[in-house]
Write a protein that holds these residues in place. Structure first.
Motif, PDB file in Angstrom:
ATOM      1  N   SER A 300      12.720   1.831  14.484  1.00 29.32           N
ATOM      2  CA  SER A 300      13.412   1.460  13.382  1.00 29.32           C
ATOM      3  C   SER A 300      12.435   1.586  12.398  1.00 29.32           C
ATOM      4  O   SER A 300      12.886   1.441  11.246  1.00 29.32           O
ATOM      5  CB  SER A 300      13.813  -0.161  13.775  1.00 29.32           C
ATOM      6  OG  SER A 300      12.611  -0.656  14.093  1.00 29.32           O
ATOM      7  N   VAL A 301      11.230   1.465  12.691  1.00 26.53           N
ATOM      8  CA  VAL A 301      10.308   1.734  11.385  1.00 26.53           C
ATOM      9  C   VAL A 301      10.307   2.970  10.797  1.00 26.53           C
ATOM     10  O   VAL A 301      10.118   2.778   9.390  1.00 26.53           O
ATOM     11  CB  VAL A 301       8.781   1.296  12.003  1.00 26.53           C
ATOM     12  CG1 VAL A 301       8.263   2.554  12.613  1.00 26.53           C
ATOM     13  CG2 VAL A 301       7.784   1.014  10.774  1.00 26.53           C
ATOM     14  N   SER A 306      16.070   1.497   3.817  1.00 29.84           N
ATOM     15  CA  SER A 306      15.247   0.738   2.876  1.00 29.84           C
ATOM     16  C   SER A 306      14.159   1.342   2.277  1.00 29.84           C
ATOM     17  O   SER A 306      13.642   2.312   2.654  1.00 29.84           O
ATOM     18  CB  SER A 306      14.960  -0.953   3.262  1.00 29.84           C
ATOM     19  OG  SER A 306      15.805  -1.372   4.147  1.00 29.84           O
ATOM     20  N   GLU A 307      13.773   0.401   1.182  1.00 29.14           N
ATOM     21  CA  GLU A 307      12.309   1.038   0.678  1.00 29.14           C
ATOM     22  C   GLU A 307      11.281   1.016   1.375  1.00 29.14           C
ATOM     23  O   GLU A 307      10.216   1.902   1.163  1.00 29.14           O
ATOM     24  CB  GLU A 307      12.398   0.305  -0.905  1.00 29.14           C
ATOM     25  CG  GLU A 307      13.378   0.512  -1.767  1.00 29.14           C
ATOM     26  CD  GLU A 307      13.348  -0.292  -2.926  1.00 29.14           C
ATOM     27  OE1 GLU A 307      12.248  -1.226  -3.048  1.00 29.14           O
ATOM     28  OE2 GLU A 307      13.954  -0.349  -4.090  1.00 29.14           O
ATOM     29  N   TYR A 309       9.318  -0.937   5.263  1.00 28.38           N
ATOM     30  CA  TYR A 309       9.835  -1.559   6.427  1.00 28.38           C
ATOM     31  C   TYR A 309       9.847  -3.263   6.254  1.00 28.38           C
ATOM     32  O   TYR A 309      10.713  -3.926   6.748  1.00 28.38           O
ATOM     33  CB  TYR A 309       8.792  -1.274   7.593  1.00 28.38           C
ATOM     34  CG  TYR A 309       8.955  -1.871   8.888  1.00 28.38           C
ATOM     35  CD1 TYR A 309      10.070  -1.409   9.583  1.00 28.38           C
ATOM     36  CD2 TYR A 309       8.052  -2.958   9.510  1.00 28.38           C
ATOM     37  CE1 TYR A 309      10.325  -1.968  10.690  1.00 28.38           C
ATOM     38  CE2 TYR A 309       8.549  -3.456  10.599  1.00 28.38           C
ATOM     39  CZ  TYR A 309       9.616  -2.571  11.280  1.00 28.38           C
ATOM     40  OH  TYR A 309      10.017  -3.386  12.600  1.00 28.38           O
ATOM     41  N   GLY A 310       9.111  -3.438   5.300  1.00 29.80           N
ATOM     42  CA  GLY A 310       9.259  -5.139   5.020  1.00 29.80           C
ATOM     43  C   GLY A 310      10.426  -5.545   4.595  1.00 29.80           C
ATOM     44  O   GLY A 310      10.953  -6.632   4.656  1.00 29.80           O
ATOM     45  N   THR A 311      11.126  -4.848   3.490  1.00 29.98           N
ATOM     46  CA  THR A 311      12.300  -5.147   2.921  1.00 29.98           C
ATOM     47  C   THR A 311      13.381  -4.922   4.084  1.00 29.98           C
ATOM     48  O   THR A 311      14.349  -5.699   4.038  1.00 29.98           O
ATOM     49  CB  THR A 311      12.767  -4.196   1.749  1.00 29.98           C
ATOM     50  OG1 THR A 311      11.427  -4.252   0.958  1.00 29.98           O
ATOM     51  CG2 THR A 311      13.918  -4.587   1.267  1.00 29.98           C
ATOM     52  N   TYR A 312      13.236  -3.968   5.018  1.00 30.08           N
ATOM     53  CA  TYR A 312      14.161  -3.762   6.153  1.00 30.08           C
ATOM     54  C   TYR A 312      14.146  -5.274   6.925  1.00 30.08           C
ATOM     55  O   TYR A 312      15.169  -5.592   7.418  1.00 30.08           O
ATOM     56  CB  TYR A 312      13.946  -2.509   7.034  1.00 30.08           C
ATOM     57  CG  TYR A 312      14.675  -2.571   7.887  1.00 30.08           C
ATOM     58  CD1 TYR A 312      15.997  -2.099   8.121  1.00 30.08           C
ATOM     59  CD2 TYR A 312      14.223  -2.477   9.330  1.00 30.08           C
ATOM     60  CE1 TYR A 312      16.904  -2.146   9.227  1.00 30.08           C
ATOM     61  CE2 TYR A 312      14.828  -2.303  10.521  1.00 30.08           C
ATOM     62  CZ  TYR A 312      15.962  -2.323  10.342  1.00 30.08           C
ATOM     63  OH  TYR A 312      16.604  -2.007  11.435  1.00 30.08           O
ATOM     64  N   VAL A 313      13.007  -5.665   7.385  1.00 32.44           N
ATOM     65  CA  VAL A 313      12.606  -6.815   7.948  1.00 32.44           C
ATOM     66  C   VAL A 313      13.358  -8.045   7.701  1.00 32.44           C
ATOM     67  O   VAL A 313      14.133  -8.838   8.144  1.00 32.44           O
ATOM     68  CB  VAL A 313      11.253  -6.814   8.782  1.00 32.44           C
ATOM     69  CG1 VAL A 313      11.318  -8.256   9.310  1.00 32.44           C
ATOM     70  CG2 VAL A 313      10.873  -5.657   9.327  1.00 32.44           C
ATOM     71  N   ARG A 314      13.143  -8.056   6.132  1.00 30.17           N
ATOM     72  CA  ARG A 314      13.540  -9.308   5.828  1.00 30.17           C
ATOM     73  C   ARG A 314      15.158  -9.362   5.370  1.00 30.17           C
ATOM     74  O   ARG A 314      15.748 -10.358   5.629  1.00 30.17           O
ATOM     75  CB  ARG A 314      12.938  -9.481   4.099  1.00 30.17           C
ATOM     76  CG  ARG A 314      11.568  -9.920   4.216  1.00 30.17           C
ATOM     77  CD  ARG A 314      11.249 -10.253   2.694  1.00 30.17           C
ATOM     78  NE  ARG A 314      11.030  -9.002   1.956  1.00 30.17           N
ATOM     79  CZ  ARG A 314      10.096  -8.241   1.686  1.00 30.17           C
ATOM     80  NH1 ARG A 314       9.018  -8.526   2.537  1.00 30.17           N
ATOM     81  NH2 ARG A 314      10.140  -7.229   0.999  1.00 30.17           N
TER      82      ARG A 314
END
Length: 319
Positions: A300-301, A306-307, A309-314
């Motif tokens: 998934s990473v 998303s822009e 990985y942090g934005t995707y997790v949030r």
């Protein structure tokens, strides 16, 4: 003739004649050092030692006179006695495994003789250098103290005159070098971002360092923007184009600087990671049986849109 136990018995010559030992021959079973014996093969121990003794300087068995004169170093310094604290004394015990100065370069004498010579040379050199140091300290203390050049009235007057005649030019001591100005070729200090990125490939040193410093300034300003703090003081004199600002923007001291979306860089790509990438990839340790590229593409990473990985997790957490 009395027995050997009471100091009598056969003499040395009688014993050698009884054993039929030739001059220079060692008794078989002798465990001491015999020069060049390990390079001789095919003959008995007695014959080899006899032939070696004919061409080796040795002490005659019937006298204390050396067959050929040898150089024996003399001890010139009184060696210290053992007090329990000092390591180098006049009575070194054979078998001591500690370090003895110059000992690895001594051969052919007994342990005590080599130790005495080494300790003597060490103490002599130590006293010699100690005397030279004391002499240098005395000479330095006798000279007048040096004063800084800024205390010289002539230099001060020259600087004041230069400032009065050139009011628009900065004095060298007050000049501040821009943050992104590349250093001169041959500079051996650290330049950020030229070894960890592609900025250091295929360019001259001036262009490479300039790109590295500009990239470092952009990243520093961007981190300050995202952290909600002001841009560092060192970046306020850097042009806006260098920092990657797009469109109209507020003063450099403001925390609301608008950066273009082109400054975002995604680390984990949708195409997967290049083999031999040694960085950390989340959840990779739990996947087996595929190639490195297929493994990273399925994670998934790398597979999100998303822009970063942090934005995707949030986004998953808020959903």
């Amino acid at each position: 003739m009395t027995t050997v136990a009471f100091g009598g018995g056969p003499s040395l010559d009688q014993r050698r004649n009884f054993a039929a030992l030739r001059d220079g021959t060692h008794v078989p079973g002798y465990r001491g050092y015999c020069p060049q014996i390990k390079y001789r093969v095919g003959k008995t121990y007695g014959t080899d030692t006899h032939e070696l003794a004919e061409g080796t300087i040795h002490v005659a068995p019937t006298s204390n006179v050396v067959a050929h004169p040898q150089y024996i170093p003399r001890v010139t310094t009184q060696l210290p006695e053992s007090t329990g604290d000092n390591k180098y004394t006049q009575n070194m015990v054979p078998g001591y495994t500690g370090y003895i100065p110059r000992m690895p370069f001594k051969f052919g004498n007994t342990y005590k003789e080599d130790c005495d010579v080494c300790i003597d040379q060490h103490l002599t050199n130590y006293k010699y250098h100690d005397a030279k140091l004391n002499d240098l300290q005395k000479q330095v203390s006798g000279y007048p103290r040096l004063r800084a050049i800024s205390f010289d009235p002539e230099v001060r007057d020259k600087l004041n005159m230069y400032r009065d005649t050139h009011p628009q030019r900065e004095i060298l001591l007050e000049n501040k070098r821009p943050l992104t100005e590349p250093p001169i070729p041959g500079y051996r200090g650290y330049i950020p971002r030229i070894k960890t990125t592609e900025q250091g490939l295929g360019c001259r040193y001036n262009q490479t360092t300039k790109k590295g410093l500009e990239m470092f300034a952009q990243e520093t300003a961007r981190h300050a923007r995202f952290a909600g703090s002001e841009i560092p003081q060192a970046l306020k004199s850097v042009p806006a184009e260098t920092l990657g600002l797009t469109g109209p923007h507020p003063p450099m001291g403001s925390a609301s600087v608008d950066f273009g979306t082109s400054t975002y860089r995604r680390l984990y790509q949708n195409d997967g990671m290049i083999p031999k990438y040694t960085g950390y990839i989340p959840h990779k340790r739990y996947v087996f049986g595929n190639t490195y590229g297929d493994t990273t593409r399925k994670l998934s990473v790398c597979g999100h849109k998303s822009e970063n990985y942090g934005t995707y997790v949030r986004s998953k957490t808020m959903a």
